[in-house]
Write a protein that holds these residues in place. Structure first.
Motif, PDB file in Angstrom:
ATOM      1  N   GLU A  97       0.786  -1.235   0.000  1.00 49.78           N
ATOM      2  CA  GLU A  97       0.000   0.000   0.000  1.00 49.78           C
ATOM      3  C   GLU A  97       0.823   1.293   0.000  1.00 49.78           C
ATOM      4  O   GLU A  97       0.410   2.280  -0.618  1.00 49.78           O
ATOM      5  CB  GLU A  97      -1.010   0.006   1.156  1.00 49.78           C
ATOM      6  N   HIS A  98       1.965   1.306   0.668  1.00 45.63           N
ATOM      7  CA  HIS A  98       2.711   2.568   0.718  1.00 45.63           C
ATOM      8  C   HIS A  98       3.380   2.861  -0.630  1.00 45.63           C
ATOM      9  O   HIS A  98       3.433   4.011  -1.071  1.00 45.63           O
ATOM     10  CB  HIS A  98       3.755   2.531   1.842  1.00 45.63           C
ATOM     11  N   THR A 209       3.661   4.344   9.474  1.00 49.30           N
ATOM     12  CA  THR A 209       2.773   3.346  10.058  1.00 49.30           C
ATOM     13  C   THR A 209       2.979   3.352  11.570  1.00 49.30           C
ATOM     14  O   THR A 209       4.001   3.821  12.072  1.00 49.30           O
ATOM     15  CB  THR A 209       3.054   1.966   9.435  1.00 49.30           C
ATOM     16  N   HIS A 256      -1.304   9.025   8.218  1.00 50.72           N
ATOM     17  CA  HIS A 256      -0.894   7.718   7.703  1.00 50.72           C
ATOM     18  C   HIS A 256      -2.101   6.909   7.223  1.00 50.72           C
ATOM     19  O   HIS A 256      -2.012   6.182   6.227  1.00 50.72           O
ATOM     20  CB  HIS A 256      -0.086   6.910   8.721  1.00 50.72           C
ATOM     21  N   ASP A 260      -2.491   5.225   3.574  1.00 49.12           N
ATOM     22  CA  ASP A 260      -2.949   3.860   3.280  1.00 49.12           C
ATOM     23  C   ASP A 260      -4.116   3.883   2.281  1.00 49.12           C
ATOM     24  O   ASP A 260      -4.159   3.073   1.352  1.00 49.12           O
ATOM     25  CB  ASP A 260      -3.414   3.162   4.566  1.00 49.12           C
ATOM     26  N   HIS A 283      -7.633  -1.221   5.923  1.00 48.38           N
ATOM     27  CA  HIS A 283      -7.436  -1.750   4.567  1.00 48.38           C
ATOM     28  C   HIS A 283      -8.617  -2.600   4.106  1.00 48.38           C
ATOM     29  O   HIS A 283      -9.044  -2.532   2.962  1.00 48.38           O
ATOM     30  CB  HIS A 283      -6.175  -2.616   4.528  1.00 48.38           C
TER      31      HIS A 283
HETATM   32 ZN   LIG Z   1       0.236   1.888   6.240  1.00 47.49          ZN
END
Ligand SMILES: [Zn+2]
Length: 323
Positions: A97-98, A209, A256, A260, A283
């Motif tokens: 994801e990053h 994160t 953050h 995401d 997520h």
């Molecule tokens: Zn993350």
């Protein structure tokens, strides 16, 4: 080969219409790092790719020709703690994801990601180093129109007190997020961003994160967080941030969560024209949202940005997300 794929260098382009063309990397670039969950050191190479390739991961440590996994919503195999994609043979790549957030915000439509392990390196726990790699490699436009997913009606997912939704927008992608943790170090935080390259770089990309010390042992017993450390995560013990340099933004945690979401939403295969709203979600909720969106053909359409006519003036002035 390069001449077939690429037209001209963005940096030297004097007009602005590159926003309506697909983008890829000018050169390939590599890095080495440790996976947040596996703790295993991997090498990763970001490579240019032809128009309409999308973002494609390639496990080069798999025998034969390796395993190729396109980064799209219907290849998501797990989104519990991070976003993982996989194929029918059970080959997967975790924590994409990053990196996806960096591709999304930097206007990279097409790239191949070669990796010799099962997890994208955590780097510093944010997207900042991926943005840096992309900038070092350079960004070029390609001779093909950029496409986007235009949301046509509201889609939402509710799970207890977690809610995610996406609603139609005239221009670009906005993200509105709030979190509420029962820990003084975080508490309630909310943030709103209209995504473009500059807003992402300055306001979102450096947010790391985070996790609670008390959860680390549980995660490690489950085979997760093995690479997590103060070098690549904000760690909270009760009400205290343990990282000696403190936070990068006073509300780093919610930023953050937006990072995401920027990465997870790019699993649509294109950027989205819509307003995304997340409340205490993760997520898995964004993944469910994309599933619900794409399973309702009346909820979206794929458009070419150079064909887009409503509010065209506003659009062209505003849609810097794709710059
Ligand atoms: Zn993350």
């Amino acid at each position: 080969m390069a001449n077939k794929i690429f037209t001209e260098d963005l940096e030297s382009k004097k007009t602005n219409n590159f926003r309506y063309c697909q983008g890829t990397l000018k050169d390939e670039i590599s890095c080495v790092g440790v996976g947040l969950h596996t703790g295993i050191k991997v090498s990763m190479k970001l490579k240019p790719a032809a128009p309409d390739t999308g973002i494609v991961f390639h496990r080069v440590d798999i025998a034969g020709n390796g395993a190729v996994i396109p980064a799209v919503w219907n290849n998501v195999v797990d989104a519990t703690l991070c976003s993982s994609i996989g194929n029918d043979e059970g080959v997967k790549i975790m924590t994409i994801e990053h990196l996806m957030a960096a591709f999304h915000s930097m206007g990279i439509d097409n790239a191949e990601v070669e990796i010799n392990g099962s997890e994208v390196p955590a780097m510093d726990g944010s997207a900042a180093q991926f943005v840096f790699l992309i900038e070092c490699a350079g960004i070029i436009e390609q001779n093909a129109p950029r496409k986007a997913i235009k949301v046509l009606k509201e889609i939402s997912i509710t799970d207890g007190d977690c809610i995610v939704s996406i609603t139609p927008a005239e221009k670009g992608l906005s993200i509105d997020f709030d979190i509420n943790f029962n820990a003084d170090a975080i508490g309630y935080q909310s943030y709103y961003v209209e995504l473009d390259r500059e807003s992402f770089k300055s306001d979102i990309s450096r947010a790391r994160t985070f996790g609670f010390l008390k959860d680390v042992e549980k995660l490690r017993a489950a085979g997760l967080a093995r690479g997590g450390s103060l070098e690549n995560a904000v760690v909270i013990d009760e009400n205290t941030v343990l990282n000696k340099d403190g936070l990068r933004y006073k509300d780093e945690f919610v930023r953050h969560k937006i990072l995401d979401a920027v990465g997870d939403l790019y699993l649509a295969g294109h950027s989205i024209i819509g307003n995304y709203c997340g409340s205490r979600s993760g997520h898995v909720h964004t993944s469910q949202l994309l599933n619900k969106l794409f399973n309702d053909k009346s909820a979206w359409e794929l458009i070419n940005l150079d064909d887009y006519t409503p509010s065209l003036k506003t659009w062209k002035e505003s849609f810097r997300a794709f710059a």
